[in-house]
Motif scaffolding. Structure first.
Motif, PDB file in Angstrom:
ATOM      1  N   VAL A 159     110.817-155.119  27.506  1.00 32.12           N
ATOM      2  CA  VAL A 159     112.069-154.459  27.319  1.00 32.12           C
ATOM      3  C   VAL A 159     113.213-154.955  27.947  1.00 32.12           C
ATOM      4  CG1 VAL A 159     110.821-152.222  26.580  1.00 32.12           C
ATOM      5  CG2 VAL A 159     111.289-152.796  29.145  1.00 32.12           C
ATOM      6  N   TYR A 186     114.224-151.597  22.287  1.00 33.90           N
ATOM      7  CA  TYR A 186     113.751-152.122  23.648  1.00 33.90           C
ATOM      8  C   TYR A 186     114.705-151.489  24.870  1.00 33.90           C
ATOM      9  CZ  TYR A 186     110.007-154.660  21.933  1.00 33.90           C
ATOM     10  OH  TYR A 186     108.630-155.275  21.368  1.00 33.90           O
ATOM     11  N   SER A 231     105.827-147.662  28.583  1.00 31.12           N
ATOM     12  CA  SER A 231     107.072-148.309  28.053  1.00 31.12           C
ATOM     13  C   SER A 231     106.364-149.738  27.180  1.00 31.12           C
ATOM     14  CB  SER A 231     107.938-148.757  29.029  1.00 31.12           C
ATOM     15  OG  SER A 231     109.112-149.454  28.570  1.00 31.12           O
ATOM     16  N   SER A 235     108.269-140.604  21.832  1.00 33.77           N
ATOM     17  CA  SER A 235     109.226-141.861  21.663  1.00 33.77           C
ATOM     18  C   SER A 235     109.762-141.557  20.281  1.00 33.77           C
ATOM     19  CB  SER A 235     108.468-143.209  21.967  1.00 33.77           C
ATOM     20  OG  SER A 235     109.702-144.097  22.043  1.00 33.77           O
ATOM     21  N   ASP A 268     116.021-141.148  22.722  1.00 28.40           N
ATOM     22  CA  ASP A 268     115.004-141.222  23.731  1.00 28.40           C
ATOM     23  C   ASP A 268     115.537-140.940  25.152  1.00 28.40           C
ATOM     24  OD1 ASP A 268     112.533-141.366  22.515  1.00 28.40           O
ATOM     25  OD2 ASP A 268     112.197-143.414  23.016  1.00 28.40           O
ATOM     26  N   LYS A 312     114.289-147.987  25.828  1.00 26.21           N
ATOM     27  CA  LYS A 312     112.995-147.887  26.462  1.00 26.21           C
ATOM     28  C   LYS A 312     113.338-148.129  27.993  1.00 26.21           C
ATOM     29  CE  LYS A 312     109.302-147.071  25.065  1.00 26.21           C
ATOM     30  NZ  LYS A 312     108.793-145.634  24.767  1.00 26.21           N
ATOM     31  N   ARG A 332     103.712-150.745  31.159  1.00 27.10           N
ATOM     32  CA  ARG A 332     104.363-151.526  29.951  1.00 27.10           C
ATOM     33  C   ARG A 332     103.132-151.989  29.258  1.00 27.10           C
ATOM     34  NH1 ARG A 332     109.498-155.158  32.108  1.00 27.10           N
ATOM     35  NH2 ARG A 332     110.970-153.192  32.558  1.00 27.10           N
TER      36      ARG A 332
END
Length: 258
Positions: free
Chosen positions: A96, A104, A92, A64, A69, A107, A125
């Motif tokens: 987000v 966020y 994750s 990341s 990304d 992601k 997550r």
């Protein structure tokens, strides 16, 4: 056993994931920008990425970056499809889809790419790691006064526990979006900051400052928290005691609920 590629395999989380997968008998390939034989910049892709995924059955995507990304994920997914990878596991962050913070948003966009990839996929997550919280507090405490965003709480989780969960998911069948994973305590940032300062032996005044903007409101409203999924067991005090030594870190402010 399975051949598994771990992206970001030299990072805080990826290193632990790779170690645990190897201990379980898997053939593990570690991909990072500077580690041979799979030194790859995912944002660029190319032949080196194709070689890294060739023959791989499962990918655990831990890499990341604040920038790039989405392109990195798109390149990884394209190479994975070409190699016939059967399972892509992505880590994750809780919230987000609820906190309009730029990182966020990125992601969340990667989550969508994973879901629409045509590959078997799993998304976990997690809340913020203890390590990242300490990194933030270290930066904030460089000044004589430690300023914090007023009204914000956090739910830090032990990175080793997240690694264990990812290993479990990687060894199983694609499961889609699995239940979130949070640390054992929801605490005010002030409580966490004072606990950190005591453990690190730093004296700082702590001042809570009201901020503005949609991202701040999202954090203040707890969009990044998952108190109903407080499945982690390692506390912030226990992490600090390992990092700084002594009993003082264990004597923090104790548990407080959301």
């Amino acid at each position: 056993m399975t051949t598994i590629l771990v992206t970001g395999g030299t990072g805080t989380l990826g290193r632990l994931v790779a170690e645990r997968l190897r201990a379980d008998g898997h053939d593990v390939r570690v991909l990072s920008r500077h580690t041979q034989p799979y030194a790859v910049d995912l944002r660029e892709g190319g032949d080196a990425l194709d070689a890294a995924v060739a023959g791989v059955e499962t990918i655990v995507h831990c890499a990341s970056s604040p920038k790039g990304d989405e392109q990195a994920a798109a390149n990884l997914i394209g190479a994975a499809r070409g190699a016939g990878v059967r399972h892509l596991v992505y880590i994750s962050i809780v919230g987000v889809d609820r906190v309009p913070f730029r990182y966020y948003k990125s992601k969340l966009a990667v989550e969508r790419l994973v879901e629409e990839s045509g590959l078997g996929w799993t998304v976990l997550r997690a809340t913020q790691f203890h390590d990242l919280l300490v990194m933030m507090l270290q930066g904030l405490s460089k000044l004589p006064v430690l300023f914090l965003p007023a009204g914000v709480r956090d739910q830090p989780v032990e990175v080793a526990e997240v690694a264990d969960r990812l290993v479990e998911l990687a060894a199983g069948a694609p499961a889609g979006r699995v239940e979130d994973m949070g640390g054992p305590e929801v605490r005010t940032l002030e409580s966490l900051a004072r606990t950190y300062l005591k453990a690190a032996g730093r004296r700082r005044a702590v001042v809570n400052v009201p901020l503005w903007g949609a991202a701040y409101r999202g954090f203040r409203n707890g969009g990044h928290l998952t108190p109903q999924r407080a499945t982690g067991t390692g506390t912030f005090e226990e992490y600090l005691a390992r990092r700084y030594g002594g009993e003082q870190a264990r004597a923090g402010s104790g548990r407080s609920r959301a």
